[in-house]
Design a protein around this motif. Structure first.
Motif, PDB file in Angstrom:
ATOM      1  N   ALA A 219      34.956 -85.533  -7.398  1.00  3.80           N
ATOM      2  CA  ALA A 219      33.697 -84.784  -7.407  1.00  3.80           C
ATOM      3  C   ALA A 219      33.877 -83.391  -6.815  1.00  3.80           C
ATOM      4  O   ALA A 219      33.189 -82.445  -7.211  1.00  3.80           O
ATOM      5  CB  ALA A 219      32.615 -85.546  -6.651  1.00  3.80           C
ATOM      6  N   TRP A 220      34.809 -83.274  -5.859  1.00  2.00           N
ATOM      7  CA  TRP A 220      35.087 -81.956  -5.282  1.00  2.00           C
ATOM      8  C   TRP A 220      35.588 -80.997  -6.364  1.00  2.00           C
ATOM      9  O   TRP A 220      35.129 -79.866  -6.474  1.00  2.00           O
ATOM     10  CB  TRP A 220      36.146 -82.060  -4.185  1.00  2.00           C
ATOM     11  N   VAL A 221      36.529 -81.490  -7.155  1.00  3.93           N
ATOM     12  CA  VAL A 221      37.107 -80.654  -8.212  1.00  3.93           C
ATOM     13  C   VAL A 221      36.062 -80.359  -9.284  1.00  3.93           C
ATOM     14  O   VAL A 221      35.999 -79.246  -9.818  1.00  3.93           O
ATOM     15  CB  VAL A 221      38.345 -81.340  -8.821  1.00  3.93           C
ATOM     16  N   GLN A 222      35.236 -81.324  -9.606  1.00  2.16           N
ATOM     17  CA  GLN A 222      34.181 -81.103 -10.597  1.00  2.16           C
ATOM     18  C   GLN A 222      33.263 -79.963 -10.178  1.00  2.16           C
ATOM     19  O   GLN A 222      32.884 -79.125 -11.001  1.00  2.16           O
ATOM     20  CB  GLN A 222      33.369 -82.380 -10.802  1.00  2.16           C
ATOM     21  N   GLU A 223      32.900 -79.942  -8.900  1.00  3.00           N
ATOM     22  CA  GLU A 223      32.018 -78.869  -8.425  1.00  3.00           C
ATOM     23  C   GLU A 223      32.710 -77.516  -8.501  1.00  3.00           C
ATOM     24  O   GLU A 223      32.115 -76.519  -8.930  1.00  3.00           O
ATOM     25  CB  GLU A 223      31.567 -79.145  -6.992  1.00  3.00           C
ATOM     26  N   GLU A 224      33.973 -77.459  -8.079  1.00  2.00           N
ATOM     27  CA  GLU A 224      34.717 -76.204  -8.159  1.00  2.00           C
ATOM     28  C   GLU A 224      34.842 -75.721  -9.602  1.00  2.00           C
ATOM     29  O   GLU A 224      34.735 -74.530  -9.885  1.00  2.00           O
ATOM     30  CB  GLU A 224      36.109 -76.382  -7.543  1.00  2.00           C
TER      31      GLU A 224
ATOM     32  N   GLY B   7      40.546 -89.523  -7.813  1.00  3.55           N
ATOM     33  CA  GLY B   7      39.624 -90.623  -7.578  1.00  3.55           C
ATOM     34  C   GLY B   7      40.058 -91.480  -6.407  1.00  3.55           C
ATOM     35  O   GLY B   7      39.235 -91.908  -5.589  1.00  3.55           O
ATOM     36  N   SER B   8      41.367 -91.737  -6.299  1.00  7.65           N
ATOM     37  CA  SER B   8      41.868 -92.574  -5.206  1.00  7.65           C
ATOM     38  C   SER B   8      41.691 -91.905  -3.853  1.00  7.65           C
ATOM     39  O   SER B   8      41.604 -92.576  -2.824  1.00  7.65           O
ATOM     40  CB  SER B   8      43.341 -92.913  -5.437  1.00  7.65           C
ATOM     41  N   LYS B   9      41.635 -90.567  -3.844  1.00 12.02           N
ATOM     42  CA  LYS B   9      41.431 -89.825  -2.604  1.00 12.02           C
ATOM     43  C   LYS B   9      39.968 -89.461  -2.368  1.00 12.02           C
ATOM     44  O   LYS B   9      39.631 -88.823  -1.359  1.00 12.02           O
ATOM     45  CB  LYS B   9      42.277 -88.542  -2.611  1.00 12.02           C
ATOM     46  N   GLY B  10      39.099 -89.812  -3.325  1.00 14.57           N
ATOM     47  CA  GLY B  10      37.691 -89.460  -3.199  1.00 14.57           C
ATOM     48  C   GLY B  10      37.415 -87.982  -3.384  1.00 14.57           C
ATOM     49  O   GLY B  10      36.439 -87.457  -2.846  1.00 14.57           O
ATOM     50  N   ARG B  11      38.252 -87.322  -4.179  1.00 16.74           N
ATOM     51  CA  ARG B  11      38.113 -85.866  -4.329  1.00 16.74           C
ATOM     52  C   ARG B  11      37.785 -85.427  -5.753  1.00 16.74           C
ATOM     53  O   ARG B  11      37.751 -84.221  -6.034  1.00 16.74           O
ATOM     54  CB  ARG B  11      39.409 -85.170  -3.873  1.00 16.74           C
TER      55      ARG B  11
ATOM     56  N   ILE C 282      43.270 -76.337 -10.310  1.00 15.71           N
ATOM     57  CA  ILE C 282      42.409 -76.642  -9.167  1.00 15.71           C
ATOM     58  C   ILE C 282      42.640 -78.081  -8.718  1.00 15.71           C
ATOM     59  O   ILE C 282      42.707 -78.377  -7.518  1.00 15.71           O
ATOM     60  CB  ILE C 282      40.932 -76.406  -9.526  1.00 15.71           C
ATOM     61  N   ALA C 283      42.776 -78.982  -9.679  1.00 11.57           N
ATOM     62  CA  ALA C 283      43.011 -80.393  -9.347  1.00 11.57           C
ATOM     63  C   ALA C 283      44.295 -80.549  -8.538  1.00 11.57           C
ATOM     64  O   ALA C 283      44.340 -81.292  -7.546  1.00 11.57           O
ATOM     65  CB  ALA C 283      43.077 -81.226 -10.616  1.00 11.57           C
ATOM     66  N   CYS C 284      45.347 -79.851  -8.950  1.00 12.81           N
ATOM     67  CA  CYS C 284      46.618 -79.927  -8.218  1.00 12.81           C
ATOM     68  C   CYS C 284      46.459 -79.387  -6.799  1.00 12.81           C
ATOM     69  O   CYS C 284      47.032 -79.936  -5.847  1.00 12.81           O
ATOM     70  CB  CYS C 284      47.698 -79.142  -8.959  1.00 12.81           C
TER      71      CYS C 284
END
Length: 373
Positions: A176-181, A170-174, A105-107
């Motif tokens: 937390a997005w992955v954490q929620e998914e 983290g550098s893209k601000g995403r 998912i992170a990728c």
């Protein structure tokens, strides 16, 4: 590559005491779905920053000692493509996973075009994974040293991969997005389908007529019974395409079975007479008892709703180009259709009810303004 093979409860207890102290654990499992009727977890691989363990659940049938570790929110459990693993661990052992991080998912949220583990490790670490044993029968014992080496390789690089991905997200601000998914993914469970018709899981069944569905259901029940008797996956008894052709043609003689692609002379000899009997039973189904595929009524949209949906899809394509994320990752079609069918008015609180938190944070105000206009 060093690892400890765990085949008894005493070893498992010692390993658990060490694992519960770790902040990061990389996890994977091997199962036997390609070889047995009822699949089961056959190995559980866990790597910490300093050690790797391969646990044999066929020898240590009680894995309850691991449940608190997987449930501990302080310990991050790293998987790659965790959907199957989450379902399997809960199905076989009642294990629930909290603080899950899925590197696949992170990728995807980093816009990677290839996010299979082999491709990711090749790109980032120059490591080639040996996939010779990907479809091996992991329930067979003893397990060869080559197979164990293969099994442990999938977890040893997940922790450094996690560190890389976390920094980039983290550098893209995403992040937390992955954490929620991942939190949503940790809740998936295997569905219980004991009483539903088998044709509901058959690809293409929705296009078949009720009389053909009756024959197909009879054939599927026969295949399921035979697969359970032989302890093999149903596809190893008869393939789906063979069943579809049989259901549509409804042959009544052995001669009519001859020449059907996928129905070899060996299969004809083994199942020919039985198949004719099963087909005859399906054909004899009274019209009043014909099964029907449940079709959801197609929702009619107003011209305004259609215009909103078109606008939303154009917005999604534009956002995909700007972020490098796949369109379906930004918002799937079901979400866009739901948004298009609502009357947004001037408030944007309605958007929050349909979006995930990360979607609302990233796009909520933008979507509300877009639709309200």
């Amino acid at each position: 590559m060093g690892f400890e093979f765990i085949a008894n409860i005493s070893q498992l207890e010692l390993a658990a005491k060490l694992l519960e102290r770790e902040p990061l654990l990389a996890c994977d499992l091997e199962a036997d779905s390609m070889h047995h009727y009822k699949e089961k977890v056959c190995l559980v691989q866990i790597s910490s920053p300093g050690a790797s363990y391969i646990i044999d659940p066929l020898a240590c049938q009680d894995l309850s000692i691991l449940a608190p570790i997987f449930a501990n929110p302080r310990i991050c459990k790293i998987f790659h493509g965790a959907d199957y693993d989450v379902r399997s661990l809960h199905r076989d052992f009642g294990i629930e996973i909290h603080n899950l991080f899925d590197t696949m998912i992170a990728c995807q949220f980093l816009g990677e075009a290839e996010f299979g583990l082999a491709a990711v490790l090749r790109k980032r670490f120059g490591v080639e994974l040996d996939k010779r044993f990907q479809q091996a029968d992991w329930s067979r014992r003893p397990i060869s040293g080559e197979m164990l080496d293969y099994a442990v390789k999938d977890t040893t690089l997940l922790i450094p991969l996690y560190e890389q991905l976390k920094e980039e997200l983290g550098s893209k601000g995403r992040f937390a997005w992955v954490q929620e998914e991942c939190e949503l993914l940790s809740r998936v469970r295997s569905a219980e389908r004991r009483d539903e018709p088998l044709f509901l899981r058959f690809k293409g069944a929705s296009k078949l007529s009720p009389p053909t569905l009756a024959v197909l259901e009879s054939l599927l029940k026969f295949r399921e019974t035979e697969a359970e008797r032989r302890d093999v996956p149903p596809f190893k008894v008869l393939g789906n395409e063979v069943l579809r052709v049989l259901a549509e043609r409804k042959p009544s003689t052995l001669g009519e079975l001859d020449g059907i692609t996928g129905l070899s002379p060996r299969l004809l000899q083994r199942y020919g007479v039985s198949l004719l009997t099963v087909i005859k039973e399906g054909v004899a189904t009274p019209p009043g008892q014909y099964p029907e595929f449940p079709h959801s009524p197609r929702k009619k949209r107003t011209p305004a709703n259609e215009a909103r949906l078109k606008l939303l899809k154009a917005w999604r394509e534009s956002k995909s180009d700007k972020t490098g994320l796949a369109p379906g990752l930004i918002a799937n079609n079901a979400l866009l259709e739901t948004l298009a069918d609502q009357n947004p008015g001037s408030e944007n609180s309605w958007v929050l009810e349909n979006l995930k938190q990360w979607q609302f944070s990233a796009f909520g105000a933008e979507l509300a303004t877009l639709l309200a206009s």
